[in-house]
Write a protein that holds these residues in place. Structure first.
Motif, PDB file in Angstrom:
ATOM      1  N   LEU A 126     -48.727 -46.392 -50.107  1.00  0.00           N
ATOM      2  CA  LEU A 126     -49.003 -47.045 -48.913  1.00  0.00           C
ATOM      3  C   LEU A 126     -50.615 -47.205 -48.817  1.00  0.00           C
ATOM      4  O   LEU A 126     -51.586 -47.965 -48.208  1.00  0.00           O
ATOM      5  CB  LEU A 126     -48.321 -46.313 -47.621  1.00  0.00           C
ATOM      6  CG  LEU A 126     -46.950 -46.789 -47.147  1.00  0.00           C
ATOM      7  CD1 LEU A 126     -46.438 -46.085 -46.041  1.00  0.00           C
ATOM      8  CD2 LEU A 126     -46.620 -48.200 -47.256  1.00  0.00           C
ATOM      9  N   ALA A 127     -51.301 -45.939 -49.048  1.00  0.00           N
ATOM     10  CA  ALA A 127     -52.923 -46.028 -49.011  1.00  0.00           C
ATOM     11  C   ALA A 127     -53.324 -46.824 -50.035  1.00  0.00           C
ATOM     12  O   ALA A 127     -54.385 -47.473 -49.868  1.00  0.00           O
ATOM     13  CB  ALA A 127     -53.129 -44.622 -49.339  1.00  0.00           C
ATOM     14  N   ALA A 128     -52.614 -47.263 -51.257  1.00  0.00           N
ATOM     15  CA  ALA A 128     -53.114 -48.142 -52.242  1.00  0.00           C
ATOM     16  C   ALA A 128     -52.912 -49.622 -51.817  1.00  0.00           C
ATOM     17  O   ALA A 128     -53.991 -50.439 -52.003  1.00  0.00           O
ATOM     18  CB  ALA A 128     -52.346 -48.136 -53.491  1.00  0.00           C
ATOM     19  N   VAL A 129     -52.219 -49.792 -50.806  1.00  0.00           N
ATOM     20  CA  VAL A 129     -52.153 -51.177 -50.106  1.00  0.00           C
ATOM     21  C   VAL A 129     -53.347 -51.362 -49.430  1.00  0.00           C
ATOM     22  O   VAL A 129     -53.824 -52.687 -49.602  1.00  0.00           O
ATOM     23  CB  VAL A 129     -50.957 -51.220 -49.179  1.00  0.00           C
ATOM     24  CG1 VAL A 129     -50.982 -52.302 -48.372  1.00  0.00           C
ATOM     25  CG2 VAL A 129     -49.424 -51.098 -49.841  1.00  0.00           C
ATOM     26  N   TRP A 130     -53.652 -50.532 -48.465  1.00  0.00           N
ATOM     27  CA  TRP A 130     -55.216 -50.820 -48.018  1.00  0.00           C
ATOM     28  C   TRP A 130     -56.345 -50.984 -48.776  1.00  0.00           C
ATOM     29  O   TRP A 130     -56.914 -51.782 -48.695  1.00  0.00           O
ATOM     30  CB  TRP A 130     -55.327 -49.548 -47.040  1.00  0.00           C
ATOM     31  CG  TRP A 130     -56.662 -49.589 -46.275  1.00  0.00           C
ATOM     32  CD1 TRP A 130     -56.837 -50.488 -45.176  1.00  0.00           C
ATOM     33  CD2 TRP A 130     -57.818 -49.070 -46.779  1.00  0.00           C
ATOM     34  NE1 TRP A 130     -58.258 -50.297 -44.801  1.00  0.00           N
ATOM     35  CE2 TRP A 130     -58.989 -49.304 -45.564  1.00  0.00           C
ATOM     36  CE3 TRP A 130     -58.322 -48.066 -47.630  1.00  0.00           C
ATOM     37  CZ2 TRP A 130     -60.144 -49.040 -45.664  1.00  0.00           C
ATOM     38  CZ3 TRP A 130     -59.606 -47.822 -47.774  1.00  0.00           C
ATOM     39  CH2 TRP A 130     -60.496 -48.141 -46.896  1.00  0.00           C
ATOM     40  N   LEU A 131     -56.334 -50.169 -49.972  1.00  0.00           N
ATOM     41  CA  LEU A 131     -57.415 -50.218 -50.908  1.00  0.00           C
ATOM     42  C   LEU A 131     -57.705 -51.807 -51.605  1.00  0.00           C
ATOM     43  O   LEU A 131     -58.323 -52.401 -51.689  1.00  0.00           O
ATOM     44  CB  LEU A 131     -57.344 -49.351 -51.832  1.00  0.00           C
ATOM     45  CG  LEU A 131     -57.666 -47.756 -51.788  1.00  0.00           C
ATOM     46  CD1 LEU A 131     -57.473 -46.834 -52.654  1.00  0.00           C
ATOM     47  CD2 LEU A 131     -59.184 -47.682 -51.237  1.00  0.00           C
ATOM     48  N   VAL A 132     -56.299 -52.123 -52.014  1.00  0.00           N
ATOM     49  CA  VAL A 132     -56.122 -53.332 -52.650  1.00  0.00           C
ATOM     50  C   VAL A 132     -56.462 -54.655 -51.611  1.00  0.00           C
ATOM     51  O   VAL A 132     -57.271 -55.454 -52.155  1.00  0.00           O
ATOM     52  CB  VAL A 132     -54.682 -53.635 -53.148  1.00  0.00           C
ATOM     53  CG1 VAL A 132     -54.604 -55.139 -53.638  1.00  0.00           C
ATOM     54  CG2 VAL A 132     -54.610 -52.576 -54.619  1.00  0.00           C
ATOM     55  N   ALA A 133     -56.065 -54.595 -50.566  1.00  0.00           N
ATOM     56  CA  ALA A 133     -56.269 -55.691 -49.383  1.00  0.00           C
ATOM     57  C   ALA A 133     -57.691 -55.691 -49.233  1.00  0.00           C
ATOM     58  O   ALA A 133     -58.375 -56.729 -48.849  1.00  0.00           O
ATOM     59  CB  ALA A 133     -55.398 -55.195 -48.256  1.00  0.00           C
ATOM     60  N   ARG A 134     -58.504 -54.394 -49.154  1.00  0.00           N
ATOM     61  CA  ARG A 134     -59.755 -54.478 -48.889  1.00  0.00           C
ATOM     62  C   ARG A 134     -60.756 -55.017 -50.070  1.00  0.00           C
ATOM     63  O   ARG A 134     -61.727 -55.562 -49.812  1.00  0.00           O
ATOM     64  CB  ARG A 134     -60.114 -53.032 -48.489  1.00  0.00           C
ATOM     65  CG  ARG A 134     -61.773 -52.788 -47.995  1.00  0.00           C
ATOM     66  CD  ARG A 134     -62.189 -51.427 -47.871  1.00  0.00           C
ATOM     67  NE  ARG A 134     -63.358 -51.260 -47.605  1.00  0.00           N
ATOM     68  CZ  ARG A 134     -64.016 -51.333 -46.200  1.00  0.00           C
ATOM     69  NH1 ARG A 134     -63.446 -52.062 -45.317  1.00  0.00           N
ATOM     70  NH2 ARG A 134     -65.202 -51.230 -46.279  1.00  0.00           N
TER      71      ARG A 134
END
Length: 406
Positions: free
Chosen positions: A190-198
């Motif tokens: 879930l944290a990686a979702v934010w990183l990728v989206a950013r």
């Protein structure tokens, strides 16, 4: 490697900065994603006794959680590459991480082996989609002349899983129960979702200028199929032994269970260093690298098979296996992108599929040897044979390229 070997005609030219200095930040973000992907595939290797005991199945049956994941990657990588070909890369990566999270929640809550196998199979499809798209995105971001180095870094994210993720997961599983690592992976995804989206550019659909027929035409490349054969056998050889390293260390070499995570970390450190170095060598001497690596790997696996009853040599050899065994993978992935022509994502997807075909077949045969007269040393024997076979396509690729250059 030229830009038109990495992009379709309508894609913007990749900036050459990566070839000269530090790779772009997005490559490191994608490497973090592959860290999660390889952790989930092989964290089971350090938890086999705990999983088997809790589910009341044999260690070989618990090992199917590795085999079925590899099988899912075999099918899922190329299929997802084609299904998501007109989606923006960032969208594909985010959706893959969401499915990845859901699959880990199901495993963490489940208590029935068939349900866990199904969840692992679906998770593997998402993993295949992420790995394929991430590899192409990293290659393009790096620019000409640094493709293998970018793939080496993305691969190093996966190898870092063997340094941190798999050993830490094995340790946590012994302390908190084997389900704990799967909960942790779900949260990290879930944290990686934010990183990728950013950090991953939105971009356009990866295949907007290339027809499906043109992409499938890449499969007619004989050089591509030679690369895929090398991908399957080299990875299958190493992971046949590694997937069952826990019973090898405890039952055969007499090492205490609590020390197994440390040996896994040794393998992981070797893999991390080997992947980075292999990526750098691949940009300079790709064919020499793809021949030397399986030759040395064959010797190491044969030594593990013959010396597995001795603790110290076995630990040293397992660490060296990590250093050498998978170091040619970034080079092979780079060659797959190159030989796929106008279909780089499909080329990477096919290489991922080939890696996991080797893993599935290798671990399947390796698991069956545990109950034979070979016992815990059987997987190393299977790995020796597979690694030796890699020399056939590796030499053939070098000869074909030599004739084309002449």
């Amino acid at each position: 490697m030229t830009p038109d070997q990495l992009t379709h005609p309508a894609a913007p030219a990749a900036p050459p900065a990566g070839a000269r200095g530090r790779l772009p930040l997005v490559v490191y973000v994608l490497a973090a994603g592959t860290f999660l992907m390889l952790t989930t595939e092989f964290v089971v290797a350090g938890l086999l006794p705990e999983i088997a005991g809790d589910l009341r199945v044999t260690v070989a049956q618990a090992g199917l959680l590795i085999t079925v994941f590899a099988a899912g990657m075999i099918v899922g990588s190329p299929v997802m590459a084609l299904l998501t070909r007109r989606m923006p890369q960032r969208t594909t990566l985010v959706l893959a991480l969401v499915v990845f999270t859901a699959g880990h929640v199901v495993v963490a809550l489940g208590s029935d082996l068939p349900l866990l196998l199904a969840a692992r199979f679906v998770t593997a499809w998402a993993t295949g989609a992420f790995w394929s798209v991430a590899s192409v995105a990293a290659t393009r971001a790096a620019g000409p002349g640094a493709g293998a180095r970018a793939l080496g870094l993305v691969g190093a994210g996966g190898m870092l899983a063997n340094v941190v993720g798999v050993p830490l997961g094995a340790f946590a599983g012994q302390v908190t129960g084997w389900r704990g690592p799967f909960w942790a992976l779900a949260v990290l995804a879930l944290a990686a979702v934010w990183l990728v989206a950013r950090h991953v550019p939105h971009g356009g659909p990866d295949g907007e200028a290339v027809s499906l027929r043109s992409e499938l035409a890449a499969l007619r490349s004989g050089r591509l199929w030679l690369v895929l054969a090398a991908c399957a056998t080299t990875t299958g050889g190493v992971l046949s032994a590694y997937s069952y390293v826990s019973p090898l260390l405890t039952d055969r070499a007499g090492i205490a269970v609590g020390l197994v995570p440390l040996v896994l970390a040794g393998f992981g450190v070797g893999s991390l260093v080997g992947t980075v170095v292999g990526g750098r060598l691949g940009d300079v001497r790709p064919h020499a690298t793809t021949i030397a690596v399986p030759a040395v790997t064959t010797v190491l696996l044969a030594a593990i098979w013959l010396l597995s009853a001795q603790a110290v040599p076995t630990v040293v050899l397992v660490t060296l296996l990590g250093l050498v065994g998978l170091s040619a993978n970034p080079v092979l992935s780079s060659l797959a992108v190159r030989f796929a022509g106008l279909a780089p994502t499909l080329g990477v997807a096919m290489s991922v599929s080939a890696y996991n075909l080797g893993t599935a077949v290798g671990t399947g045969f390796a698991g069956s040897t545990l109950d034979s007269g070979l016992g815990a040393a059987g997987p190393a024997m299977v790995g020796t044979v597979l690694a030796a076979v890699t020399l056939v396509p590796a030499v053939a690729i070098a000869r074909v390229q030599g004739r084309r250059a002449a």
